[in-house]
Design a protein around this motif. Structure first.
Motif, PDB file in Angstrom:
ATOM      1  N   THR A  40      93.460  27.003  66.249  1.00 46.45           N
ATOM      2  CA  THR A  40      93.017  26.378  67.493  1.00 46.45           C
ATOM      3  C   THR A  40      94.230  25.899  68.288  1.00 46.45           C
ATOM      4  O   THR A  40      95.300  25.652  67.721  1.00 46.45           O
ATOM      5  CB  THR A  40      92.076  25.186  67.234  1.00 46.45           C
ATOM      6  N   ALA A  41      94.034  25.757  69.592  1.00 43.26           N
ATOM      7  CA  ALA A  41      95.121  25.326  70.471  1.00 43.26           C
ATOM      8  C   ALA A  41      95.578  23.906  70.171  1.00 43.26           C
ATOM      9  O   ALA A  41      96.732  23.559  70.442  1.00 43.26           O
ATOM     10  CB  ALA A  41      94.682  25.442  71.931  1.00 43.26           C
ATOM     11  N   ASP A  42      94.707  23.089  69.583  1.00 44.18           N
ATOM     12  CA  ASP A  42      95.099  21.711  69.282  1.00 44.18           C
ATOM     13  C   ASP A  42      95.712  21.559  67.889  1.00 44.18           C
ATOM     14  O   ASP A  42      95.914  20.456  67.410  1.00 44.18           O
ATOM     15  CB  ASP A  42      93.924  20.752  69.478  1.00 44.18           C
ATOM     16  N   GLY A  43      96.024  22.691  67.219  1.00 41.03           N
ATOM     17  CA  GLY A  43      96.785  22.621  65.983  1.00 41.03           C
ATOM     18  C   GLY A  43      95.995  22.661  64.693  1.00 41.03           C
ATOM     19  O   GLY A  43      96.538  22.366  63.629  1.00 41.03           O
ATOM     20  N   HIS A  44      94.725  23.023  64.732  1.00 45.08           N
ATOM     21  CA  HIS A  44      93.940  23.141  63.503  1.00 45.08           C
ATOM     22  C   HIS A  44      93.914  24.585  63.033  1.00 45.08           C
ATOM     23  O   HIS A  44      93.979  25.516  63.833  1.00 45.08           O
ATOM     24  CB  HIS A  44      92.515  22.627  63.724  1.00 45.08           C
ATOM     25  N   VAL A  45      93.805  24.760  61.710  1.00 43.53           N
ATOM     26  CA  VAL A  45      93.733  26.089  61.108  1.00 43.53           C
ATOM     27  C   VAL A  45      92.608  26.090  60.084  1.00 43.53           C
ATOM     28  O   VAL A  45      92.360  25.085  59.415  1.00 43.53           O
ATOM     29  CB  VAL A  45      95.070  26.494  60.438  1.00 43.53           C
ATOM     30  N   ALA A  46      91.924  27.221  59.981  1.00 43.35           N
ATOM     31  CA  ALA A  46      90.916  27.423  58.946  1.00 43.35           C
ATOM     32  C   ALA A  46      91.068  28.848  58.438  1.00 43.35           C
ATOM     33  O   ALA A  46      91.181  29.788  59.222  1.00 43.35           O
ATOM     34  CB  ALA A  46      89.507  27.200  59.489  1.00 43.35           C
ATOM     35  N   VAL A  47      91.094  28.984  57.111  1.00 42.06           N
ATOM     36  CA  VAL A  47      91.248  30.285  56.473  1.00 42.06           C
ATOM     37  C   VAL A  47      90.112  30.441  55.469  1.00 42.06           C
ATOM     38  O   VAL A  47      89.900  29.566  54.631  1.00 42.06           O
ATOM     39  CB  VAL A  47      92.590  30.384  55.710  1.00 42.06           C
ATOM     40  N   SER A  48      89.397  31.557  55.550  1.00 41.55           N
ATOM     41  CA  SER A  48      88.353  31.891  54.587  1.00 41.55           C
ATOM     42  C   SER A  48      88.522  33.348  54.217  1.00 41.55           C
ATOM     43  O   SER A  48      88.564  34.211  55.098  1.00 41.55           O
ATOM     44  CB  SER A  48      86.957  31.680  55.181  1.00 41.55           C
ATOM     45  N   MET A  49      88.618  33.623  52.915  1.00 40.80           N
ATOM     46  CA  MET A  49      88.785  34.997  52.435  1.00 40.80           C
ATOM     47  C   MET A  49      87.920  35.181  51.195  1.00 40.80           C
ATOM     48  O   MET A  49      87.791  34.265  50.393  1.00 40.80           O
ATOM     49  CB  MET A  49      90.240  35.272  52.067  1.00 40.80           C
ATOM     50  N   MET A  50      87.366  36.391  51.056  1.00 40.85           N
ATOM     51  CA  MET A  50      86.532  36.666  49.891  1.00 40.85           C
ATOM     52  C   MET A  50      86.689  38.096  49.424  1.00 40.85           C
ATOM     53  O   MET A  50      87.064  38.982  50.187  1.00 40.85           O
ATOM     54  CB  MET A  50      85.063  36.394  50.201  1.00 40.85           C
ATOM     55  N   LYS A  51      86.398  38.290  48.168  1.00 42.27           N
ATOM     56  CA  LYS A  51      86.378  39.611  47.566  1.00 42.27           C
ATOM     57  C   LYS A  51      85.117  40.322  48.034  1.00 42.27           C
ATOM     58  O   LYS A  51      84.077  39.694  48.201  1.00 42.27           O
ATOM     59  CB  LYS A  51      86.366  39.463  46.045  1.00 42.27           C
ATOM     60  N   THR A  52      85.213  41.623  48.260  1.00 46.25           N
ATOM     61  CA  THR A  52      84.034  42.426  48.560  1.00 46.25           C
ATOM     62  C   THR A  52      83.882  43.475  47.465  1.00 46.25           C
ATOM     63  O   THR A  52      84.813  43.734  46.706  1.00 46.25           O
ATOM     64  CB  THR A  52      84.148  43.126  49.927  1.00 46.25           C
ATOM     65  N   GLY A  53      82.716  44.072  47.369  1.00 43.56           N
ATOM     66  CA  GLY A  53      82.497  45.108  46.366  1.00 43.56           C
ATOM     67  C   GLY A  53      82.157  44.522  45.014  1.00 43.56           C
ATOM     68  O   GLY A  53      82.078  43.314  44.834  1.00 43.56           O
ATOM     69  N   ASP A  54      81.975  45.429  44.050  1.00 43.19           N
ATOM     70  CA  ASP A  54      81.530  45.019  42.719  1.00 43.19           C
ATOM     71  C   ASP A  54      82.638  44.945  41.673  1.00 43.19           C
ATOM     72  O   ASP A  54      82.403  44.484  40.567  1.00 43.19           O
ATOM     73  CB  ASP A  54      80.462  45.998  42.215  1.00 43.19           C
ATOM     74  N   ALA A  55      83.833  45.433  41.990  1.00 42.46           N
ATOM     75  CA  ALA A  55      84.911  45.440  40.995  1.00 42.46           C
ATOM     76  C   ALA A  55      85.282  44.011  40.614  1.00 42.46           C
ATOM     77  O   ALA A  55      85.309  43.125  41.457  1.00 42.46           O
ATOM     78  CB  ALA A  55      86.131  46.165  41.557  1.00 42.46           C
ATOM     79  N   PRO A  56      85.568  43.771  39.331  1.00 43.96           N
ATOM     80  CA  PRO A  56      85.953  42.421  38.904  1.00 43.96           C
ATOM     81  C   PRO A  56      87.280  42.001  39.548  1.00 43.96           C
ATOM     82  O   PRO A  56      88.123  42.836  39.854  1.00 43.96           O
ATOM     83  CB  PRO A  56      86.090  42.541  37.386  1.00 43.96           C
ATOM     84  N   ALA A  57      87.421  40.710  39.771  1.00 42.01           N
ATOM     85  CA  ALA A  57      88.652  40.171  40.351  1.00 42.01           C
ATOM     86  C   ALA A  57      88.909  38.797  39.761  1.00 42.01           C
ATOM     87  O   ALA A  57      87.983  38.136  39.282  1.00 42.01           O
ATOM     88  CB  ALA A  57      88.529  40.072  41.871  1.00 42.01           C
ATOM     89  N   LEU A  58      90.172  38.379  39.781  1.00 38.40           N
ATOM     90  CA  LEU A  58      90.524  37.050  39.277  1.00 38.40           C
ATOM     91  C   LEU A  58      89.881  35.962  40.129  1.00 38.40           C
ATOM     92  O   LEU A  58      89.518  34.911  39.638  1.00 38.40           O
ATOM     93  CB  LEU A  58      92.038  36.873  39.287  1.00 38.40           C
ATOM     94  N   GLU A  59      89.783  36.205  41.414  1.00 38.93           N
ATOM     95  CA  GLU A  59      89.222  35.241  42.344  1.00 38.93           C
ATOM     96  C   GLU A  59      88.140  35.934  43.157  1.00 38.93           C
ATOM     97  O   GLU A  59      88.198  37.142  43.358  1.00 38.93           O
ATOM     98  CB  GLU A  59      90.304  34.748  43.318  1.00 38.93           C
ATOM     99  N   THR A  60      87.177  35.160  43.662  1.00 35.10           N
ATOM    100  CA  THR A  60      86.183  35.742  44.557  1.00 35.10           C
ATOM    101  C   THR A  60      86.210  35.098  45.930  1.00 35.10           C
ATOM    102  O   THR A  60      85.723  35.672  46.893  1.00 35.10           O
ATOM    103  CB  THR A  60      84.764  35.623  43.979  1.00 35.10           C
ATOM    104  N   TYR A  61      86.800  33.891  46.048  1.00 38.03           N
ATOM    105  CA  TYR A  61      86.867  33.208  47.337  1.00 38.03           C
ATOM    106  C   TYR A  61      88.113  32.329  47.390  1.00 38.03           C
ATOM    107  O   TYR A  61      88.451  31.662  46.413  1.00 38.03           O
ATOM    108  CB  TYR A  61      85.631  32.329  47.564  1.00 38.03           C
ATOM    109  N   MET A  62      88.750  32.342  48.526  1.00 41.58           N
ATOM    110  CA  MET A  62      89.867  31.435  48.797  1.00 41.58           C
ATOM    111  C   MET A  62      89.646  30.866  50.199  1.00 41.58           C
ATOM    112  O   MET A  62      89.282  31.606  51.112  1.00 41.58           O
ATOM    113  CB  MET A  62      91.204  32.179  48.798  1.00 41.58           C
ATOM    114  N   GLY A  63      89.860  29.606  50.347  1.00 46.84           N
ATOM    115  CA  GLY A  63      89.707  29.030  51.673  1.00 46.84           C
ATOM    116  C   GLY A  63      90.319  27.648  51.751  1.00 46.84           C
ATOM    117  O   GLY A  63      90.377  26.928  50.764  1.00 46.84           O
ATOM    118  N   TYR A  64      90.800  27.326  52.934  1.00 43.98           N
ATOM    119  CA  TYR A  64      91.309  25.980  53.192  1.00 43.98           C
ATOM    120  C   TYR A  64      91.349  25.744  54.689  1.00 43.98           C
ATOM    121  O   TYR A  64      91.204  26.666  55.495  1.00 43.98           O
ATOM    122  CB  TYR A  64      92.684  25.751  52.554  1.00 43.98           C
ATOM    123  N   SER A  65      91.538  24.483  55.048  1.00 47.95           N
ATOM    124  CA  SER A  65      91.712  24.137  56.465  1.00 47.95           C
ATOM    125  C   SER A  65      92.650  22.957  56.566  1.00 47.95           C
ATOM    126  O   SER A  65      92.902  22.249  55.590  1.00 47.95           O
ATOM    127  CB  SER A  65      90.363  23.829  57.120  1.00 47.95           C
TER     128      SER A  65
END
Length: 176
Positions: A40-65
């Motif tokens: 955002t223009a006032d200096g805020h950040v938000a990050v959301s990421m997720m795994k897609t598909g059926d393959a196994p993964a160490l993580e399924t979601y990462m996010g912060y703000s």
């Protein structure tokens, strides 16, 4: 690059790890992760990421703000809340590059993997609302096929602490 050029919404194009040999492999969210990065223009950040598909993964979601600042080719995210509590209160510093509508962030993993903190590269493409997008999300943020929620349908007394206290007292009387 200026902060004004970074402001907006970005979609995750790729998330890779750089191996010791310099080659890249899929990051912790697998081969085809999905994600949004919002500056955002006032200096805020938000990050959301997720795994897609059926393959196994160490993580399924990462996010912060939190908050962000840009200084030269260094992007700093000051994390306020996170899906990984160990990140709250930290500053995540990344090398940043902007090439047209593509934003690249490079940095080391927060937690070492196999005794080393691998370098990770996240590539983002600027998101542009265009009515109903290919992913089914409308420019107004609603999913296709969804109905809008009428906020007047909610009973606002549920958010009044006095009303909540009275409700709790009444429920206690009824159970005793």
């Amino acid at each position: 690059m200026t902060p004004e050029e970074v402001v907006g919404v970005w979609r995750l194009a790729s998330y890779t790890e750089v191996g010791e040999d310099g080659g890249t492999v899929a990051g912790p969210l697998g081969e085809a992760p999905a994600g949004l990065l919002i500056y955002t223009a006032d200096g805020h950040v938000a990050v959301s990421m997720m795994k897609t598909g059926d393959a196994p993964a160490l993580e399924t979601y990462m996010g912060y703000s939190g908050q962000w600042r840009l200084a030269g080719d260094r992007m700093t995210h000051r994390v306020q809340v996170s899906a990984h509590p160990r990140m709250a209160g930290t500053e995540q510093i990344r090398r940043v590059a902007l090439d047209g509508e593509t934003l690249s962030l490079r940095g080391t993993a927060v937690t070492p993997v196999g005794g080393r903190a691998p370098e990770r590269v996240l590539t983002w493409r600027r998101a542009k609302p265009d009515g109903i997008a290919a992913d089914g999300i409308a420019a107004d943020g609603t999913a296709s096929g969804s109905t809008a929620i009428d906020s007047t349908a909610f009973d606002n007394t549920a958010f009044d602490s006095t009303a909540s206290d009275e409700t709790a007292k009444q429920q206690e009387k009824e159970t005793h």
